[in-house]
Design an enzyme around this catalytic site. Structure first.
Site, PDB file in Angstrom:
ATOM      1  N   ASP A   6      51.305  53.157  50.884  1.00  0.00           N
ATOM      2  CA  ASP A   6      50.543  52.604  52.006  1.00  0.00           C
ATOM      3  C   ASP A   6      51.505  51.999  53.031  1.00  0.00           C
ATOM      4  OD1 ASP A   6      51.290  50.332  50.640  1.00  0.00           O
ATOM      5  OD2 ASP A   6      49.291  49.432  50.581  1.00  0.00           O
ATOM      6  N   SER A   7      52.812  52.060  52.724  1.00  0.00           N
ATOM      7  CA  SER A   7      53.832  51.741  53.730  1.00  0.00           C
ATOM      8  C   SER A   7      53.666  52.669  54.934  1.00  0.00           C
ATOM      9  CB  SER A   7      55.243  51.875  53.135  1.00  0.00           C
ATOM     10  OG  SER A   7      55.389  53.101  52.442  1.00  0.00           O
ATOM     11  N   ASP A  43      48.969  55.926  46.854  1.00  0.00           N
ATOM     12  CA  ASP A  43      48.882  54.465  46.831  1.00  0.00           C
ATOM     13  C   ASP A  43      47.479  54.049  47.252  1.00  0.00           C
ATOM     14  OD1 ASP A  43      50.077  52.053  46.399  1.00  0.00           O
ATOM     15  OD2 ASP A  43      51.317  52.086  48.215  1.00  0.00           O
ATOM     16  N   LYS A  74      48.565  54.647  42.448  1.00  0.00           N
ATOM     17  CA  LYS A  74      49.263  53.374  42.227  1.00  0.00           C
ATOM     18  C   LYS A  74      48.396  52.269  42.797  1.00  0.00           C
ATOM     19  CE  LYS A  74      52.924  51.845  44.840  1.00  0.00           C
ATOM     20  NZ  LYS A  74      52.402  50.579  45.360  1.00  0.00           N
ATOM     21  N   GLU A 101      48.340  47.785  43.397  1.00  0.00           N
ATOM     22  CA  GLU A 101      49.110  46.544  43.340  1.00  0.00           C
ATOM     23  C   GLU A 101      48.370  45.471  42.542  1.00  0.00           C
ATOM     24  OE1 GLU A 101      50.212  45.126  47.249  1.00  0.00           O
ATOM     25  OE2 GLU A 101      51.162  47.038  47.779  1.00  0.00           O
ATOM     26  N   GLU A 143      58.970  45.203  42.446  1.00  0.00           N
ATOM     27  CA  GLU A 143      59.515  45.072  43.801  1.00  0.00           C
ATOM     28  C   GLU A 143      60.052  43.670  44.042  1.00  0.00           C
ATOM     29  OE1 GLU A 143      57.116  46.677  46.980  1.00  0.00           O
ATOM     30  OE2 GLU A 143      58.373  45.746  48.526  1.00  0.00           O
TER      31      GLU A 143
HETATM   32  O1  KIV Z   1      53.895  51.574  49.924  1.00  0.00           O
HETATM   33  C1  KIV Z   1      55.025  51.792  49.452  1.00  0.00           C
HETATM   34  O2  KIV Z   1      55.848  52.519  50.028  1.00  0.00           O
HETATM   35  C2  KIV Z   1      55.347  51.169  48.173  1.00  0.00           C
HETATM   36  C3  KIV Z   1      56.758  51.290  47.676  1.00  0.00           C
HETATM   37  C4  KIV Z   1      57.672  50.456  48.461  1.00  0.00           C
HETATM   38  C5  KIV Z   1      56.851  50.999  46.227  1.00  0.00           C
HETATM   39  O3  KIV Z   1      54.515  50.571  47.574  1.00  0.00           O
END
Ligand code: KIV
Length: 291
Positions: free
Chosen positions: A59-60, A98, A128, A130, A197
């Protein structure tokens, strides 16, 4: 007589795909796992060609490709579109989607429904999410639905405000112990792997030794079972301040800017397009056309 399916069934890995179970074997053999983010088909294809084991559609993306200043605004529809593009480009690596902020926090039902969308509509191999604590019920339910889940603790950008900003986590004995307990709880809930992280290296090392699932570090030192970096950070596409844990392997911003400047200059001077970039037609056709 026994019959065998000729095609992989729904939710079965495509031919050539890295088997999920191989990750634990890699940990056991001490082979490091290489993970990178990607947000489009060329990124997924290049990560695959480079031999990445895992590709995360992080989600970056909200920051790297959509121009927001945090990951919070990423939506399900945006993440689905980006994940679809990456799965078209990446064949061998496992593609992990994510789960964006708001897609799993409200209820277990929402979490399972959105995880299923990533698999069914975008071809993701895993998701994934969080956090730990209340999120453990989401992990159990998604894994129960047959979808592999990667956990993510330490600096969790979706809750950066609660954590006091984008800073390292688990730097006191008490907080490190809380991280350790969260890691064990996520393993017990069924995660196949765990992102750590911005965690002190000795804490990440201890968690890595005590878990049987692989840990993937980002700013968590060299003792994790694998490492992940954000595509735009490692390729030098991110401009401005970078966290200390980023290593730049290229300066693509400079290369792209130079190329665009050269193109614009050629257009203005008339030196592009040249003879070799244009199409011709026969004299007879041209004459007929002119008449
Ligand atoms: O969103 C992302 O890119 C991440 C990574 C930095 C692990 O969660």
């Amino acid at each position: 007589m026994t019959t065998r399916p000729r095609q992989p069934g729904p939710n079965a890995p495509a031919p050539g795909k890295l088997p999920l179970t191989e990750l634990v074997e890699m940990k056991r053999r001490g082979e490091r796992i290489a993970m990178v983010t990607a947000y489009d088909a060329p990124g997924g294809r290049l990560a695959d060609q480079a031999g990445a084991d895992l590709v995360l559609v992080g989600d970056s993306a909200a920051m790297t490709v959509l121009g927001h200043d945090s990951t919070v605004p990423a939506t399900m529809e945006e993440m689905l579109m980006l994940t679809r593009a990456v799965t078209r480009g990446a064949s061998r690596p496992l593609v992990i989607a994510d789960m964006p902020f708001g897609s799993f926090q409200v209820s277990v039902e929402d979490a399972v429904e959105n995880a299923i969308r990533f698999v069914k509509e975008a071809g993701a191999d895993a998701v994934k999410l969080e956090g730990a604590g209340p999120m453990l019920s989401r992990v159990r339910a998604i894994v129960g639905a047959g979808i592999p889940v990667m956990g993510h603790i330490g600096l969790t950008p979706q809750s950066a405000t609660m954590l006091g900003g984008f800073k390292a986590q688990g730097r006191s004995a008490e907080k490190a112990l809380r991280l350790y307990d969260d890691a064990r709880a996520l393993e017990a809930a069924g995660c196949f792997s765990l992102v750590l992280e911005a965690v002190p290296a000795p804490v990440a090392g201890r968690i890595t030794r005590d878990l049987s699932i692989p840990t993937i570090g980002i700013g968590a030192g060299p003792d994790c079972d694998g490492q992940v970096l954000v595509y735009h950070d490692l390729l030098g596409l991110t401009e401005g301040h970078l966290p200390r844990f980023v290593k730049r392997y290229a300066n693509l911003s400079r290369e792209i800017r130079d190329a665009l400047e050269a193109y614009a200059a050629d257009v203005r001077s008339g030196s592009f397009p040249g003879e070799e970039h244009t199409y011709s037609m026969s004299e007879a056709e041209l004459e007929a056309f002119t008449r």
